[in-house]
Design a protein around this motif. Sequence first.
Motif, PDB file in Angstrom:
ATOM      1  N   GLY A   1      -2.826   2.194 -15.909  1.00  0.00           N
ATOM      2  CA  GLY A   1      -1.796   1.483 -16.305  1.00  0.00           C
ATOM      3  C   GLY A   1      -1.828  -0.299 -16.041  1.00  0.00           C
ATOM      4  N   GLY A   2      -0.492  -0.865 -15.648  1.00  0.00           N
ATOM      5  CA  GLY A   2      -0.593  -2.243 -15.538  1.00  0.00           C
ATOM      6  C   GLY A   2      -1.598  -2.893 -14.463  1.00  0.00           C
ATOM      7  N   GLY A   3      -2.100  -1.943 -13.819  1.00  0.00           N
ATOM      8  CA  GLY A   3      -3.226  -2.428 -12.613  1.00  0.00           C
ATOM      9  C   GLY A   3      -4.428  -2.401 -13.602  1.00  0.00           C
ATOM     10  N   MET A   4      -4.719  -1.900 -14.429  1.00  0.00           N
ATOM     11  CA  MET A   4      -5.895  -1.867 -15.183  1.00  0.00           C
ATOM     12  C   MET A   4      -5.892  -2.994 -16.238  1.00  0.00           C
ATOM     13  N   GLU A   5      -4.542  -3.241 -16.481  1.00  0.00           N
ATOM     14  CA  GLU A   5      -4.187  -4.505 -17.605  1.00  0.00           C
ATOM     15  C   GLU A   5      -4.405  -5.776 -16.824  1.00  0.00           C
ATOM     16  N   MET A   6      -4.166  -5.810 -15.421  1.00  0.00           N
ATOM     17  CA  MET A   6      -4.447  -7.040 -14.719  1.00  0.00           C
ATOM     18  C   MET A   6      -6.125  -7.185 -14.532  1.00  0.00           C
TER      19      MET A   6
ATOM     20  N   GLN B   1      -5.685   3.897 -18.723  1.00  0.00           N
ATOM     21  CA  GLN B   1      -4.322   3.629 -19.165  1.00  0.00           C
ATOM     22  C   GLN B   1      -3.525   4.935 -19.340  1.00  0.00           C
ATOM     23  N   THR B   2      -2.855   5.106 -18.249  1.00  0.00           N
ATOM     24  CA  THR B   2      -2.304   6.578 -18.271  1.00  0.00           C
ATOM     25  C   THR B   2      -0.867   6.363 -18.607  1.00  0.00           C
ATOM     26  N   GLU B   3      -0.496   5.502 -19.455  1.00  0.00           N
ATOM     27  CA  GLU B   3       1.168   5.263 -19.909  1.00  0.00           C
ATOM     28  C   GLU B   3       1.622   6.427 -20.713  1.00  0.00           C
ATOM     29  N   ILE B   4       0.419   6.923 -21.357  1.00  0.00           N
ATOM     30  CA  ILE B   4       0.851   7.955 -22.473  1.00  0.00           C
ATOM     31  C   ILE B   4       1.323   9.233 -21.766  1.00  0.00           C
TER      32      ILE B   4
ATOM     33  N   ILE C   1      -4.380  -1.421  -8.004  1.00  0.00           N
ATOM     34  CA  ILE C   1      -3.065  -1.621  -8.311  1.00  0.00           C
ATOM     35  C   ILE C   1      -2.983  -0.192  -9.231  1.00  0.00           C
ATOM     36  N   ALA C   2      -1.822   0.618  -8.798  1.00  0.00           N
ATOM     37  CA  ALA C   2      -1.527   1.661  -9.261  1.00  0.00           C
ATOM     38  C   ALA C   2      -0.705   1.735 -10.493  1.00  0.00           C
ATOM     39  N   GLY C   3      -0.478   0.511 -11.260  1.00  0.00           N
ATOM     40  CA  GLY C   3       0.448   0.360 -12.308  1.00  0.00           C
ATOM     41  C   GLY C   3       1.704  -0.510 -12.015  1.00  0.00           C
ATOM     42  N   ALA C   4       2.193  -0.449 -13.222  1.00  0.00           N
ATOM     43  CA  ALA C   4       3.980  -0.882 -12.969  1.00  0.00           C
ATOM     44  C   ALA C   4       4.505   0.280 -12.044  1.00  0.00           C
ATOM     45  N   ASP C   5       5.606  -0.462 -11.667  1.00  0.00           N
ATOM     46  CA  ASP C   5       6.530   0.494 -10.834  1.00  0.00           C
ATOM     47  C   ASP C   5       7.254   1.700 -11.460  1.00  0.00           C
ATOM     48  N   ILE C   6       6.903   2.740 -11.465  1.00  0.00           N
ATOM     49  CA  ILE C   6       7.369   3.969 -12.192  1.00  0.00           C
ATOM     50  C   ILE C   6       9.081   4.330 -11.846  1.00  0.00           C
ATOM     51  N   ALA C   7       9.065   4.192 -10.420  1.00  0.00           N
ATOM     52  CA  ALA C   7      10.505   4.678 -10.022  1.00  0.00           C
ATOM     53  C   ALA C   7      11.443   3.640 -10.693  1.00  0.00           C
TER      54      ALA C   7
ATOM     55  N   GLU D   1      -6.845   1.434   1.492  1.00  0.00           N
ATOM     56  CA  GLU D   1      -8.174   2.026   1.082  1.00  0.00           C
ATOM     57  C   GLU D   1      -8.007   2.537  -0.226  1.00  0.00           C
ATOM     58  N   LYS D   2      -6.750   2.863  -0.729  1.00  0.00           N
ATOM     59  CA  LYS D   2      -6.775   3.728  -1.855  1.00  0.00           C
ATOM     60  C   LYS D   2      -6.705   3.075  -3.232  1.00  0.00           C
ATOM     61  N   ALA D   3      -5.969   1.995  -3.304  1.00  0.00           N
ATOM     62  CA  ALA D   3      -5.581   1.463  -4.451  1.00  0.00           C
ATOM     63  C   ALA D   3      -5.931  -0.057  -4.980  1.00  0.00           C
TER      64      ALA D   3
ATOM     65  N   PRO E   1       0.697   1.256 -23.219  1.00  0.00           N
ATOM     66  CA  PRO E   1       0.636  -0.020 -22.143  1.00  0.00           C
ATOM     67  C   PRO E   1       1.389  -0.988 -22.622  1.00  0.00           C
ATOM     68  N   GLY E   2       1.955  -1.689 -21.495  1.00  0.00           N
ATOM     69  CA  GLY E   2       2.751  -2.717 -21.965  1.00  0.00           C
ATOM     70  C   GLY E   2       2.568  -4.277 -21.455  1.00  0.00           C
ATOM     71  N   TRP E   3       1.251  -4.180 -20.651  1.00  0.00           N
ATOM     72  CA  TRP E   3       0.934  -5.690 -20.202  1.00  0.00           C
ATOM     73  C   TRP E   3      -0.581  -6.002 -20.818  1.00  0.00           C
TER      74      TRP E   3
ATOM     75  N   PRO F   1       0.933  -1.079  -0.026  1.00  0.00           N
ATOM     76  CA  PRO F   1       0.040  -0.041  -0.030  1.00  0.00           C
ATOM     77  C   PRO F   1       0.796   1.251   0.084  1.00  0.00           C
ATOM     78  N   ASP F   2       2.139   1.235   0.719  1.00  0.00           N
ATOM     79  CA  ASP F   2       2.936   2.488   0.610  1.00  0.00           C
ATOM     80  C   ASP F   2       3.245   2.855  -0.819  1.00  0.00           C
ATOM     81  N   ALA F   3       3.328   2.032  -1.979  1.00  0.00           N
ATOM     82  CA  ALA F   3       3.196   2.380  -3.328  1.00  0.00           C
ATOM     83  C   ALA F   3       2.003   2.224  -4.080  1.00  0.00           C
TER      84      ALA F   3
HETATM   85  N1  CAA Z   1       4.794   3.338  -9.355  1.00  0.00           N
HETATM   86  C1  CAA Z   1       5.569   3.554  -8.047  1.00  0.00           C
HETATM   87  N2  CAA Z   1       5.238   4.189  -7.139  1.00  0.00           N
HETATM   88  C2  CAA Z   1       3.867   4.647  -7.026  1.00  0.00           C
HETATM   89  C3  CAA Z   1       3.103   4.602  -8.252  1.00  0.00           C
HETATM   90  C4  CAA Z   1       3.642   3.673  -9.298  1.00  0.00           C
HETATM   91  N3  CAA Z   1       2.785   3.446 -10.677  1.00  0.00           N
HETATM   92  N4  CAA Z   1       1.843   4.998  -8.083  1.00  0.00           N
HETATM   93  C5  CAA Z   1       2.068   5.656  -6.652  1.00  0.00           C
HETATM   94  N5  CAA Z   1       3.285   5.333  -6.218  1.00  0.00           N
HETATM   95  C6  CAA Z   1       3.804   6.016  -4.800  1.00  0.00           C
HETATM   96  C7  CAA Z   1       4.011   7.280  -4.967  1.00  0.00           C
HETATM   97  O1  CAA Z   1       5.427   7.601  -5.523  1.00  0.00           O
HETATM   98  C8  CAA Z   1       3.989   7.634  -3.404  1.00  0.00           C
HETATM   99  O2  CAA Z   1       4.987   7.309  -2.889  1.00  0.00           O
HETATM  100  P1  CAA Z   1       5.753   8.121  -1.548  1.00  0.00           P
HETATM  101  O3  CAA Z   1       4.875   8.150  -0.801  1.00  0.00           O
HETATM  102  O4  CAA Z   1       6.862   7.343  -1.434  1.00  0.00           O
HETATM  103  O5  CAA Z   1       6.187   9.563  -2.286  1.00  0.00           O
HETATM  104  C9  CAA Z   1       2.884   6.767  -3.035  1.00  0.00           C
HETATM  105  O6  CAA Z   1       2.808   5.729  -3.996  1.00  0.00           O
HETATM  106  C10 CAA Z   1       1.584   7.373  -2.899  1.00  0.00           C
HETATM  107  O7  CAA Z   1       1.222   8.167  -4.101  1.00  0.00           O
HETATM  108  P2  CAA Z   1       0.763   9.611  -4.316  1.00  0.00           P
HETATM  109  O8  CAA Z   1       1.375  10.454  -3.103  1.00  0.00           O
HETATM  110  O9  CAA Z   1       1.296  10.084  -5.365  1.00  0.00           O
HETATM  111  O10 CAA Z   1      -0.655   9.524  -4.020  1.00  0.00           O
HETATM  112  P3  CAA Z   1      -2.077  10.181  -4.546  1.00  0.00           P
HETATM  113  O11 CAA Z   1      -3.422   9.867  -3.992  1.00  0.00           O
HETATM  114  O12 CAA Z   1      -1.841  11.682  -4.533  1.00  0.00           O
HETATM  115  O13 CAA Z   1      -1.907   9.824  -5.901  1.00  0.00           O
HETATM  116  C11 CAA Z   1      -2.063   8.562  -8.023  1.00  0.00           C
HETATM  117  C12 CAA Z   1      -2.294   8.456  -6.472  1.00  0.00           C
HETATM  118  C13 CAA Z   1      -3.114   9.390  -8.817  1.00  0.00           C
HETATM  119  C14 CAA Z   1      -2.347   7.032  -8.371  1.00  0.00           C
HETATM  120  C15 CAA Z   1      -0.783   8.835  -8.180  1.00  0.00           C
HETATM  121  O14 CAA Z   1       0.295   8.064  -7.314  1.00  0.00           O
HETATM  122  C16 CAA Z   1      -0.300   8.474  -9.794  1.00  0.00           C
HETATM  123  O15 CAA Z   1      -0.528   9.067 -10.488  1.00  0.00           O
HETATM  124  N6  CAA Z   1       0.200   7.368  -9.975  1.00  0.00           N
HETATM  125  C17 CAA Z   1       1.065   6.821 -11.126  1.00  0.00           C
HETATM  126  C18 CAA Z   1      -0.227   6.124 -11.759  1.00  0.00           C
HETATM  127  C19 CAA Z   1       0.338   5.731 -13.273  1.00  0.00           C
HETATM  128  O16 CAA Z   1       0.567   6.443 -14.035  1.00  0.00           O
HETATM  129  N7  CAA Z   1       0.321   4.404 -13.416  1.00  0.00           N
HETATM  130  C20 CAA Z   1       0.811   3.781 -14.718  1.00  0.00           C
HETATM  131  C21 CAA Z   1       2.254   3.218 -14.567  1.00  0.00           C
HETATM  132  S1  CAA Z   1       2.832   2.888 -16.247  1.00  0.00           S
HETATM  133  C22 CAA Z   1       2.507   1.387 -16.314  1.00  0.00           C
HETATM  134  O17 CAA Z   1       1.701   0.688 -15.656  1.00  0.00           O
HETATM  135  C23 CAA Z   1       2.963   0.470 -17.706  1.00  0.00           C
HETATM  136  C24 CAA Z   1       2.393  -0.672 -18.164  1.00  0.00           C
HETATM  137  O18 CAA Z   1       1.797  -0.686 -18.930  1.00  0.00           O
HETATM  138  C25 CAA Z   1       3.063  -1.831 -17.638  1.00  0.00           C
END
Ligand code: CAA
Length: 256
Positions: free
Chosen positions: A108-113, A130-133, A61-67, A57-59, A139-141, A21-23
């Motif tokens: 992103g990848g969360g919606m793909e799952m 699908q927020t990859e753009i 799957i917020a997708g693939a790990d962007i970091a 409570e929030k997510a 989208p990659g998955w 949940p932290d990510a």
């Molecule tokens: N990867 C890595 N870390 C993520 C993450 C992700 N996809 N989404 C959220 N996190 C982390 C944040 O970096 C943050 O970490 P810290 O507390 O260490 O700073 C923590 O989760 C909480 O996130 P927010 O502070 O941003 O929370 P929020 O409620 O303000 O916003 C959110 C939530 C709108 C989901 C926003 O975090 C966000 O836009 N995340 C990215 C979503 C995204 O674009 N996903 C697609 C990834 S690309 C992909 O999936 C490629 C593919 O096709 C395989």
Amino acid sequence: MADTVRLDVTDGVATVTIDRPDALNALNVDTLGALRDALAEAEDADARALVLTGAGEKAFIAGADIAAMSEMDTAEAQAYADLGHDVANAIEQFPAPAIAAINGYAFGGGMEMALACDLRVASERALLGQTEIDLGIIPGWGATQRLPRLVDDETARRLVFFGDRLDATDAHEEGLVGEVVAHDELDDHVQDLAAELAAQPATAMRAAKEALNQSHETTLAGGLAFERRTWAGLFGSHDQREGMRAFVEDRDPDFE
Ligand code: CAA
């Protein structure tokens, strides 16, 4: 299994929870690997329904790990895409119906799952896209292929081109999710649905899923041939004999 994925199997229902949940349950390589292991374990346990959800409570799957992705070169990205596809395929080919309980962000990848699941139930708090753009990628998955098979082609293109985030009501209107329920009722509702699926005749359910999956894989003639073969193959099974005998004898069937 890494501690970012939990598996519970109760009464034939396997519940897999992404617990990072932290990510916001983003799927890094370790978590994806653990998800793949959990699916294999659920299959070994003969689960008759699968639920995929996210902790917190929030997510969902917020997708693939962007970091993690921000540091990847092409070879690493290819391996990450391959692993994500393996996991999505394992959900799609899981030998029982899979339900995505979308309890929050599914990007992103969360919606793909979720797209790889058979059914999608969203909490009224869910946001999907699908927020990859926005990250300069596509989208990659699996979404470029599974999305247009679920919703109409233009809707799929709009979602991928603009990266729009849809709330649960709009996602339902567009056909991305099958139903929307109150946030506090999501888990119970999905568990009830899964229990109902798990109580169905398992061999027929598996055959039904395989045949429906064929409609995405092959020509009409090929899919119809698959259905005919699969249908006939069920004859002689315990559940086929029992289901039909029970009807004739005017009683409830006792499936295997
Ligand atoms: N990867 C890595 N870390 C993520 C993450 C992700 N996809 N989404 C959220 N996190 C982390 C944040 O970096 C943050 O970490 P810290 O507390 O260490 O700073 C923590 O989760 C909480 O996130 P927010 O502070 O941003 O929370 P929020 O409620 O303000 O916003 C959110 C939530 C709108 C989901 C926003 O975090 C966000 O836009 N995340 C990215 C979503 C995204 O674009 N996903 C697609 C990834 S690309 C992909 O999936 C490629 C593919 O096709 C395989």
